[in-house]
Scaffold this motif. Structure first.
Motif, PDB file in Angstrom:
ATOM      1  N   MET A   1       2.435   8.847  -6.778  1.00  0.00           N
ATOM      2  CA  MET A   1       2.856  10.238  -6.634  1.00  0.00           C
ATOM      3  C   MET A   1       4.013  10.549  -7.577  1.00  0.00           C
ATOM      4  O   MET A   1       4.053  11.622  -8.197  1.00  0.00           O
ATOM      5  N   ARG A   2       4.940   9.618  -7.703  1.00  0.00           N
ATOM      6  CA  ARG A   2       6.091   9.849  -8.580  1.00  0.00           C
ATOM      7  C   ARG A   2       5.657   9.944 -10.041  1.00  0.00           C
ATOM      8  O   ARG A   2       6.153  10.789 -10.801  1.00  0.00           O
ATOM      9  N   ARG A   3       4.726   9.082 -10.464  1.00  0.00           N
ATOM     10  CA  ARG A   3       4.255   9.123 -11.853  1.00  0.00           C
ATOM     11  C   ARG A   3       3.567  10.436 -12.173  1.00  0.00           C
ATOM     12  O   ARG A   3       3.654  10.931 -13.308  1.00  0.00           O
ATOM     13  N   GLN A   4       2.878  11.015 -11.216  1.00  0.00           N
ATOM     14  CA  GLN A   4       2.123  12.236 -11.459  1.00  0.00           C
ATOM     15  C   GLN A   4       2.912  13.509 -11.170  1.00  0.00           C
ATOM     16  O   GLN A   4       2.398  14.605 -11.354  1.00  0.00           O
ATOM     17  N   ASP A   5       4.131  13.355 -10.715  1.00  0.00           N
ATOM     18  CA  ASP A   5       4.955  14.517 -10.356  1.00  0.00           C
ATOM     19  C   ASP A   5       5.653  15.060 -11.606  1.00  0.00           C
ATOM     20  O   ASP A   5       6.464  14.369 -12.219  1.00  0.00           O
ATOM     21  N   ARG A   6       5.350  16.297 -11.963  1.00  0.00           N
ATOM     22  CA  ARG A   6       5.920  16.912 -13.167  1.00  0.00           C
ATOM     23  C   ARG A   6       7.218  17.670 -12.895  1.00  0.00           C
ATOM     24  O   ARG A   6       7.898  18.078 -13.834  1.00  0.00           O
TER      25      ARG A   6
ATOM     26  N   THR B   1       0.827  -1.202   0.000  1.00  0.00           N
ATOM     27  CA  THR B   1       0.000   0.000   0.000  1.00  0.00           C
ATOM     28  C   THR B   1       0.864   1.256   0.000  1.00  0.00           C
ATOM     29  O   THR B   1       0.636   2.189  -0.776  1.00  0.00           O
ATOM     30  N   ALA B   2       1.867   1.291   0.885  1.00  0.00           N
ATOM     31  CA  ALA B   2       2.751   2.459   0.956  1.00  0.00           C
ATOM     32  C   ALA B   2       3.515   2.650  -0.343  1.00  0.00           C
ATOM     33  O   ALA B   2       3.614   3.779  -0.869  1.00  0.00           O
ATOM     34  N   LEU B   3       4.046   1.585  -0.901  1.00  0.00           N
ATOM     35  CA  LEU B   3       4.814   1.688  -2.139  1.00  0.00           C
ATOM     36  C   LEU B   3       3.943   2.108  -3.315  1.00  0.00           C
ATOM     37  O   LEU B   3       4.370   2.914  -4.155  1.00  0.00           O
ATOM     38  N   ASP B   4       2.723   1.585  -3.383  1.00  0.00           N
ATOM     39  CA  ASP B   4       1.824   1.965  -4.474  1.00  0.00           C
ATOM     40  C   ASP B   4       1.528   3.467  -4.432  1.00  0.00           C
ATOM     41  O   ASP B   4       1.477   4.130  -5.485  1.00  0.00           O
ATOM     42  N   MET B   5       1.328   4.022  -3.227  1.00  0.00           N
ATOM     43  CA  MET B   5       1.047   5.448  -3.106  1.00  0.00           C
ATOM     44  C   MET B   5       2.254   6.273  -3.543  1.00  0.00           C
ATOM     45  O   MET B   5       2.113   7.282  -4.249  1.00  0.00           O
ATOM     46  N   ILE B   6       3.443   5.852  -3.134  1.00  0.00           N
ATOM     47  CA  ILE B   6       4.660   6.578  -3.499  1.00  0.00           C
ATOM     48  C   ILE B   6       4.867   6.549  -5.011  1.00  0.00           C
ATOM     49  O   ILE B   6       5.182   7.570  -5.643  1.00  0.00           O
TER      50      ILE B   6
END
Length: 274
Positions: free
Chosen positions: A197-202, A189-194
């Protein structure tokens, strides 16, 4: 899994000052228990807030999955802690209370109503990620990733210059694991959230935060099988406070101390676990 709008500051700024306050306490109203930091006493855990899930009020603890489910019981706990820390005269007092990063306006309003009923002079309500960062985060002002793994919630928050840039929350925690069950679900769960966030970080802020190492807080950070798996999967070292389960309330205590010093008081700094 939930996420907020873009970065914003929560709560009243300490820079605004709290004139006239001379005493106070800091609170972490968690799902597993309520912790307080009291000047001169250190950290105190309220016994009633650790109750059985099927206890006197039908749901045991007054906070479940980061939400207040029993305001009456919660108010009684807060009143008892305030009585110990502040006495019956609540004038010239300040309470700093942390809440989950993605707590909605209804939860924050309910918390403020409960605190106002205590008769204190001033209130600071802030998110748990900034509280954790105040105690255990680097002071360089750059991006910081805070991963808080609690009993019933897991949160990942990206802070940039003290502002919430992004956050994720899942209603999954240590209490969802069976006896002797490995923490696979919580770590995933924690890794999926991270990773989301990384994929959506521009702007590369998440990558910059990962290079410095995420700050792990909450009871999950006490377990090497959790911290080691996260570190290995991310390929970076992780940051841990000396007692991760109390990182949030210690950070709230530091914010309390800063506010009291600006108001002219001189409180003790957050002390050892009691």
């Amino acid at each position: 899994m939930h996420s907020p709008h873009n970065g914003r500051r929560h709560g009243r700024s300490i820079r605004n000052g709290y004139r006239g306050v001379t005493r106070g306490l800091a609170l972490d109203l968690g799902s597993s228990c309520t912790r307080a930091w009291i000047p001169g006493l250190g950290i105190v855990t309220d016994a009633e807030s650790t109750g059985d899930p099927e206890g006197e009020f039908g749901h045991g603890r007054p906070v479940r999955r980061g939400r207040i489910v029993d305001p009456e019981s919660c108010g009684r706990i807060l009143s008892r802690i305030a009585g110990t820390a502040l006495g019956t005269d609540r004038s010239e007092t300040l309470i700093v209370l942390s809440h989950p990063v993605l707590a909605g306006p209804e939860h924050r309003a309910e918390v403020r109503e409960l605190l106002a009923a205590l008769g204190t002079t001033s209130i600071i309500v802030l998110d748990s990620a900034r509280a954790a960062a105040a105690y255990a985060g680097p002071q360089d002002g750059g991006p910081l990733l805070v991963v808080d793994i609690g009993a019933e919630l897991t949160e990942a928050t990206l802070l940039v210059d003290g502002m919430i840039r992004d956050a994720r929350q899942a209603e999954t925690g240590l209490s969802d694991l069976g006896t002797d069950e490995p923490p696979t679900a919580v770590v995933r769960t924690a890794l999926d959230m991270i990773m989301e966030m990384r994929r959506q970080d521009r702007h590369g802020a998440v990558l910059g935060a990962l290079r410095k190492g995420p700050l792990l807080a909450g009871g999950g950070a006490l377990r090497p099988d959790v911290t080691n798996r996260i570190a290995v999967r991310l390929g970076v070292p992780v940051r841990l406070a000396d007692d991760p389960a109390t990182t949030v309330v210690r950070g709230a205590g530091l914010i309390l101390g800063s506010a009291l010093r600006k108001a002219g008081a001189a409180p003790a700094l957050p002390g050892p676990v009691r």
